[in-house]
Design an enzyme around this catalytic site. Structure first.
Site, short mmCIF file in Angstrom:
data_model
loop_
_atom_site.label_atom_id
_atom_site.label_comp_id
_atom_site.label_asym_id
_atom_site.label_seq_id
_atom_site.Cartn_x
_atom_site.Cartn_y
_atom_site.Cartn_z
N CYS A 167 0.82 -1.21 0.00
CA CYS A 167 0.00 0.00 0.00
C CYS A 167 0.86 1.27 0.00
O CYS A 167 0.44 2.30 -0.54
CB CYS A 167 -0.96 0.00 1.18
N HIS B 8 -1.76 0.71 6.84
CA HIS B 8 -2.31 0.92 5.49
C HIS B 8 -2.20 2.40 5.14
O HIS B 8 -2.59 3.27 5.92
CB HIS B 8 -3.78 0.49 5.41
N ASN C 191 -7.56 5.65 -2.63
CA ASN C 191 -7.26 4.47 -1.83
C ASN C 191 -7.11 3.25 -2.73
O ASN C 191 -7.99 2.95 -3.56
CB ASN C 191 -8.40 4.25 -0.82
#
Length: 291
Positions: free
Chosen positions: A14, A119, A134
């Site tokens: 991520c 994250h 995202n």
């Protein structure tokens, strides 16, 4: 929307997706981020060694895993910060007292990096509109100016750390295009896991529908007719076998009766067609009295 660069989640990368979505291109790879992490680890080791390589703290430091990366693909805020320094960009904690004293309206910023439980994801302004980039989403999510402050406040309540990205971001096609036009989003993107679950449910429903259609168009009935035919054929064979057994039984009884008749005939003395003579009659009487 198609002009917006949006890397979707792969493994635990991520941090890479966050940086590339922020910069709007494939600027960083896991190899490059790992190199930054190893460099940070070496700098930390050298600082610890200043206290003596034989010290307990130094030996403990050497035994601990890296705090800047792990095998899953996670990278620390230090790695992200150092990666952005290459482009002259700086991270400032959004809810820090220093930044809050500036009283800057979030819509006047250019981008944010958000983190929660390892994250990372980017919220960036492209053209005159804000987007949630995202990597866990199936695509960019449009955020209105009026909703942006509420969105960031909600993230903070959920435990997110938010960083303001300061500096000039590199030029990108999406930013240039969205300076001229505004986009509308009819449907919000789903989380990748939700989309996969929905696709699986649709496949199950499709399979059930195809089964119903097969029955309705006759193919299903053909299977039922064939089963009925096979069942009738088996019953017919059973009846034929029963008839054959009955026929065999009748023949056996008839043959048995014929055999009995023959035996009885053999037991009966054969006589000639003419009447017995007087001599034969006398012998029969003598044989009678002798019994």
């Amino acid at each position: 929307m198609e002009s917006i660069f949006h890397e979707k989640q792969e493994g635990s990368l991520c941090a890479q997706h966050c940086l590339n979505n922020l910069l709007q291109g494939e600027y960083f790879s896991p190899v490059e981020l790992s190199s930054i992490a190893h460099q940070l680890d070496e700098e930390e080791r050298m600082r610890m060694a200043e206290g003596g390589v034989t010290s307990e703290d130094y030996r403990t430091f050497l035994q601990q895993p890296s705090g800047n990366m792990d095998d899953s693909g996670f990278f620390s805020i230090q790695v992200i910060s150092n990666a952005l320094k290459v482009w002259g960009l700086e991270l400032i904690l959004f809810n820090s007292p220093e930044y809050q004293r500036l009283r800057i309206d979030p819509i006047n910023e250019r981008s944010f990096i958000c983190n929660y439980k390892e994250h990372w994801f980017t919220v960036r302004k492209l053209g005159k509109q804000w987007f949630n980039l995202n990597s866990l989403l199936t695509g960019p999510e449009l955020i209105s100016d009026t909703y942006l402050a509420l969105f960031l406040a909600q993230l903070q309540q959920e435990g997110y750390s938010i960083f303001v990205v300061k500096g000039d971001l590199p030029d990108c096609e999406a930013d240039q295009l969205l300076q001229m036009i505004r986009v509308q989003q009819m449907h919000r993107p789903k989380l990748i896991g939700e989309e996969l679950a929905q696709l699986k449910e649709q496949r199950v429903q499709k399979t059930g529908l195809e089964r119903v259609l097969e029955v309705n168009d006759g193919t299903g009935m053909l299977d039922e007719d064939e089963e009925d035919f096979q069942r009738a054929l088996a019953l017919s064979r059973q009846e034929i076998d029963m008839e054959d057994e009955e026929a065999d039984l009748r023949r056996a009884i008839q043959l048995s009766m014929q055999g009995t008749s023959r035996n009885r005939c053999q037991d009966i003395p054969q006589t000639s067609g003419s009447h017995p003579t007087s001599e034969e009659l006398r012998k029969r009487r003598e044989a009678y009295f002798l019994k």
